[in-house]
Design an enzyme around this catalytic site. Structure first.
Site, PDB file in Angstrom:
ATOM      1  N   ASP A 308       0.835  -1.264   0.073  1.00  0.00           N
ATOM      2  CA  ASP A 308       0.015   0.081  -0.105  1.00  0.00           C
ATOM      3  C   ASP A 308       1.089   0.957   0.041  1.00  0.00           C
ATOM      4  O   ASP A 308       1.867   1.106   0.367  1.00  0.00           O
ATOM      5  CB  ASP A 308      -0.900  -0.085   1.296  1.00  0.00           C
ATOM      6  N   ASP A 507      -1.343  -0.744   6.272  1.00  0.00           N
ATOM      7  CA  ASP A 507      -1.843  -0.335   7.471  1.00  0.00           C
ATOM      8  C   ASP A 507      -3.029   0.251   8.005  1.00  0.00           C
ATOM      9  O   ASP A 507      -3.367   0.652   8.798  1.00  0.00           O
ATOM     10  CB  ASP A 507      -0.656   0.984   7.636  1.00  0.00           C
ATOM     11  N   ASP A 511      -7.213  -2.133   3.840  1.00  0.00           N
ATOM     12  CA  ASP A 511      -6.077  -3.028   3.604  1.00  0.00           C
ATOM     13  C   ASP A 511      -6.403  -4.418   4.047  1.00  0.00           C
ATOM     14  O   ASP A 511      -6.026  -5.434   3.581  1.00  0.00           O
ATOM     15  CB  ASP A 511      -4.627  -2.568   3.983  1.00  0.00           C
TER      16      ASP A 511
END
Length: 763
Positions: A308, A507, A511
Site C-alpha cells: 500500500d 496499515d 487493506d
C-alpha cells in the site's frame, strides 16, 4: 507444555535415573535379581507414559511416532534385556526434558510478552487514586502510572514521560514522550510518575491485541512441522522394516531391538518445531510478531511483494515541502502567519503547518476571533492582521488571486501534494506545499529486500495515476497499480499468487481484505488499524518498513536450519540403524548414540536464535540521531532562500544584484558552511566507526567538497560584479550555481537523514 505434563516428565526422568543408578549399584554388589527388578520398575512408568502420549496424539490426528519407543522398551522387557530397557527409558525421559528446555528457550521472547500483561490500573475516582481491575477501565479515565509499572491501556500523556518500549518494539533505547503524545499499553514507565488519559478499554488496547496474536501463534503448527510428522510415519515404517528384516535374515531378535532403539525418538519431530519456534522468537525480539509457523514458512518462500502507499511506503503524515511567496514577503513571514492561525485548528494539515514552524524555532502568537470552515480553511486575527489559510477556493473568497498562484497549483498537482494558501489583510501573500513524504527507511528497505530475493515490487493504491507513478519512479518499483478499489487489489494479489508466494503490506482498514488474501499479510505498526492487524499474518510492532527485512532474513535462515537439522538427524539415524542391523551396535550403546543424535539435532535447531539481524555493528543513540536531523530542519530556511534568490535574480534591478548575492554569501558563511565543516570533522569520524570499513563516508565527504567549491566560486564571482550589475551571461551563471547548490544541499541532507535514521535504529 502444561504444568501437569511438565511435572510428569520431570518425575519420569527422576524415576528412570534413580532406578538405573540403583540397579547398577546392586549389580556391582552381585545382587542381579534386585538390579533387574529395579531396571524394570524404572522402565514401566515411561512405557505407560508413552502409551498415554500415543493415544492422545492419535486422537488429535497427529503422528504417533512414539510407537517406536514403545516397541523398543516393550521388546527389551520381553527379551529380559532389563538394563537396555532402563537405559532406553532414561534416554527417552531426558530427551523429553531436553525438548522442553529447547522449546522454552526458543519461546522466551514471545512468552515475555504474555508474562507482562497488565492486571490492574490506578484510576482517579471520587477524589482519590484507587487500584481497580483492568477490565473496569474505560476511555476517558484518568490513570496513574508509577515508576516501574506498565501502562495499562492505550492513552495519551498529560506530561513528559520516559518509557521502555523494548518488549513491544525491540528498541533498547529509553523513549522520551511529550505531553499529548499517544502511548501504548504494555510499555514500562522508567521515569517519574505520570498520568495518562485512557483512549481504549483493556480489550481494545494494543497490548491485548498482541497477546491474542502471540497465543494464537504458540498453538499453531507450521506446514513443515505437519510435513515432518508425515515423514516421521514413513521413517517409523522404514525402521520397522529394517528391524524386522534383520530379525528374519539373522534370526537374532536383539538386532531388531538395537534398530528400534537407535530410531527412538525420531529427530524429525524434534528439529522442525524447535527451529520454527526459535525463528518466531527471534523475530519477536526484533519487533516482528509472526502469528504462526505457517506464516514464517510462507515468508521464507516469498518472492513477490505488494505495498500500500500511504502509511507504508510513505509516512502517512503531511510535511512542509516548500513555501511560495509574493513580492517583498519572506517565506518565514508566510509560515509564521499560517502557523499562528493553524494553532486554533485541529485539522491534520494545520497541525503539520504548526509543527513545521516550531521546528524552525519561530515565535508564534495566539490568534483570536477564529472561524473555521471544516474541510476548507480557517480565518481569524493574528497580531492585528486579518489572516486566512486553507484551500485556493477558500482563500480566494477572502483575497484576489496572486499572479503566481496558477503556476503553483500546477506544480503542486504534478507532485501529488496539497496546497495551503495564506492571505493577510485581503492579499494573497503566499502558499505552502504540503506532501506525504517517503519514509526515510523505505529506499534502504527496498534495496535490502532485493538482496534477500524479492523479485517483484508492486504498489497498490487508490491514488491518482500521476501521483502513484511519481512515487513508483522515485523508488524504482517494478509495477504501479493506481486508482485501485479493494476488489481490484484482491484480483491483483490472486493473479500474482499463480507466479509465487505473495506478501502484502498495509496499515489501514481498507487493506484488511488484501492482507487476508495474500500468502503473508503484513500490518505496519501495532498502533495501526485493528482490522489490518487482525487480518495480517505478521505485525511489525515497530512502525518501520525495514523491520520486514529482518523478519524475511530470519524466516529464510530458520527454514534452512530446520531442514538441515531434519535431514542430518534422519541420515544419522539411518546410519546407526544400518550398523545395528549388521550386529555391530548393541542396544544399550545404541540408546546412548541416539541420545547424542537428539542433542545434536536440537542444538543445531537452536542456532535459529542467533540469526543475525540487519542492524549495523553499532548505532547512534536516539537523541543523537534526532539532534542531527533537527539541524537539517534548521537549515531548511537557508535552502529556501537559495532557491528564492535563484528564481528572483533575473527580476532584480542590476544595481541590487551584488547586494543580494553578498547577503547570500554571508548566509552561507554563517549557517551552511559551518554545518558541513562540523559534520566532516566531528560527526563523520564517529559514523565511520559505527559503519566499519576503511573509508565508508568518502562519498558523503565528496559532496561537502562540492558544496565548498560552489560557495567559494559564488563568493569570487560576487566580488567581481560591476556596480551596474552583471551581464546576461554572468546572471545565467549565478543562477546555475545557486540552483546547483540548492539541489546538492537538499540531496545531501536527504542522504544524511536516511543514514541517521538507519543508524538510529538500535541494535
Amino acid at each position: 507444555m502444561p504444568r501437569s505434563l511438565q511435572s510428569i516428565d520431570l518425575a519420569l526422568l527422576l524415576v528412570s535415573a534413580a532406578s538405573l543408578l540403583a540397579g547398577l549399584c546392586f549389580a556391582a554388589a552381585g545382587r542381579s535379581a534386585i538390579a533387574r527388578a529395579l531396571w524394570a520398575a524404572g522402565a514401566l512408568p515411561v512405557l505407560l507414559g508413552l502409551l498415554v502420549s500415543i493415544v492422545k496424539s492419535l486422537r488429535r490426528h497427529e503422528a504417533g511416532v512414539d510407537l517406536l519407543a514403545l516397541l523398543s522398551i516393550g521388546f527389551a522387557l520381553g527379551l529380559s534385556e532389563f538394563l537396555t530397557a532402563a537405559v532406553i527409558a532414561l534416554m527417552l525421559a531426558s530427551g523429553r526434558a531436553l525438548e522442553y528446555y529447547a522449546e522454552e528457550r526458543a519461546r522466551r521472547e514471545m512468552t515475555a510478552l504474555l508474562n507482562r500483561t497488565p492486571r490492574h490500573a490506578n484510576r482517579f475516582q471520587t477524589g482519590e487514586w484507587r487500584r481497580v481491575e483492568l477490565d473496569t477501565v474505560r476511555p476517558g479515565d484518568r490513570l496513574l502510572v508509577r515508576n516501574g509499572e506498565l501502562v495499562p491501556v492505550d492513552g495519551s500523556l498529560t506530561v513528559h514521560a520516559q518509557l521502555d518500549e523494548c518488549t513491544l518494539t525491540g528498541e533498547s533505547a529509553i523513549q522520551q514522550r511529550s505531553s499529548g503524545e499517544s502511548v501504548s499499553s504494555g510499555v514500562v514507565n522508567v521515569g517519574a510518575t505520570f498520568e495518562v488519559v485512557a483512549a481504549a478499554s483493556a480489550a481494545d488496547s494494543t497490548f491485548a491485541g498482541i497477546v491474542r496474536m502471540v497465543q494464537a501463534a504458540q498453538h499453531e503448527r507450521s506446514p513443515a512441522a505437519r510435513l515432518a510428522d508425515r515423514y516421521a510415519l514413513l521413517f517409523a515404517l522404514a525402521a520397522l522394516m529394517i528391524a524386522g528384516g534383520s530379525w528374519l535374515v539373522t534370526g537374532e531378535v536383539v538386532r531388531a531391538l538395537a534398530v528400534l532403539v537407535v530410531a527412538t525418538p525420531c529427530p524429525l519431530i524434534l528439529a522442525v518445531p524447535v527451529a520454527v519456534v526459535c525463528g518466531m522468537s527471534r523475530c519477536a525480539r526484533r519487533g516482528v510478531l509472526i502469528k504462526g509457523g505457517g506464516a514464517l514458512e510462507n515468508l521464507a518462500q516469498a518472492s513477490i511483494l505488494f505495498f500500500d502507499k500511504t502509511g507504508t511506503l510513505t509516512s502517512g503524515r503531511a510535511r512542509l515541502v516548500s513555501i511560495e511567496t509574493g513580492p517583498g514577503i519572506s517565506a518565514e513571514t508566510v509560515l509564521r502567519f499560517a502557523a499562528c492561525l493553524g494553532q486554533a485548528s485541529a485539522h491534520v494539515i494545520s497541525e503539520a503547518v504548526t509543527t513545521a514552524a516550531r521546528e524552525r524555532n519561530l515565535v508564534l502568537s495566539a490568534p483570536c476571533q477564529v472561524v473555521e470552515q471544516p474541510g476548507a480553511g480557517v480565518r481569524g486575527e493574528v497580531e492585528g492582521h486579518a489572516v486566512g489559510i486553507g484551500t485556493f477556493a477558500y482563500v480566494l473568497s477572502l483575497a484576489s488571486p496572486a499572479p503566481w498562484s496558477a503556476a503553483f497549483l500546477q506544480r503542486v498537482a504534478y507532485g501529488g501534494a496539497s496546497a495551503v494558501f495564506v492571505c493577510v489583510d485581503g492579499t494573497m501573500v503566499g502558499a505552502l506545499q504540503m506532501a506525504d513524504q517517503i519514509r526515510l527507511e523505505t529506499p534502504r528497505a527496498l534495496r535490502l529486500l532485493r538482496q534477500e530475493g524479492i523479485r517483484r515490487f508492486i504498489m497498490l493504491t487508490g491514488d491518482r495515476r500521476d501521483v502513484a507513478e511519481t512515487i513508483g519512479a522515485t523508488l524504482g518499483l517494478t509495477e504501479v497499480l493506481s486508482e485501485q478499489t479493494p476488489s481490484g487489489k484482491l484480483e491483483a494479489i490472486r493473479a500474482a499468487q499463480r507466479e509465487g508466494t505473495v506478501i502484502m503490506i498495509g496499515d489501514g482498514v481498507n487493506d484488511a481484505p488484501a492482507l487476508a488474501a495474500a500468502d503473508v499479510g503484513v500490518a505496519m505498526g501495532a498502533r495501526g488499524a485493528a482490522a489490518s492487524s487482525e487480518a495480517a499474518d505478521v505485525v511489525l510492532l515497530v512502525d518501520r518498513l525495514d523491520r520486514l527485512v529482518e523478519g524475511l532474513r530470519i524466516a529464510r535462515h530458520t527454514r534452512r536450519i530446520a531442514f538441515q537439522s531434519m535431514i542430518a538427524g534422519v541420515a544419522l539415524s539411518f546410519a546407526a540403524m544400518a550398523v545395528a542391523a549388521f550386529g555391530f551396535l548393541p542396544p544399550v550403546l545404541g540408546a546412548m548414540i541416539q541420545e547424542v543424535i537428539d542433542v545434536a539435532v536440537i542444538a543445531n535447531a537452536l542456532r535459529a536464535l542467533r540469526i543475525r539481524s540487519t542492524a549495523t555493528a553499532g548505532s547512534l543513540s536516539r537523541s543523537d540521531a534526532d539532534r542531527l536531523r533537527s539541524e537539517h530542519v534548521e537549515l531548511g530556511p537557508v535552502m529556501e532562500q537559495i532557491r528564492e534568490l535563484a528564481d528572483e535574480l533575473p527580476l532584480l534591478p542590476g544595481t541590487s544584484v551584488a547586494g543580494a548575492l553578498a547577503g547570500m554569501n554571508e548566509l552561507l558563511r554563517r549557517h551552511l558552511l559551518p554545518h558541513e565543516q562540523r559534520d566532516d570533522q566531528e560527526v563523520y569520524p564517529g559514523l565511520a566507526r559505527l559503519i566499519g570499513g576503511e573509508d565508508p563516508m568518502a562519498a558523503m565527504s565528496a559532496m561537502h567538497r562540492e558544496i565548498y567549491r560552489i560557495a567559494r566560486l559564488l563568493r569570487q564571482m560576487t566580488d567581481d560584479v560591476p556596480p551596474e550589475g552583471p551581464n546576461a551571461a554572468s546572471l545565467c551563471e549565478f543562477q546555475r550555481l545557486l540552483y546547483g547548490l540548492d539541489a546538492i544541499a537538499r540531496l545531501h541532507c536527504a542522504q544524511e537523514d536516511e543514514l541517521f535514521h538507519a543508524l538510529g535504529d538500535g541494535a
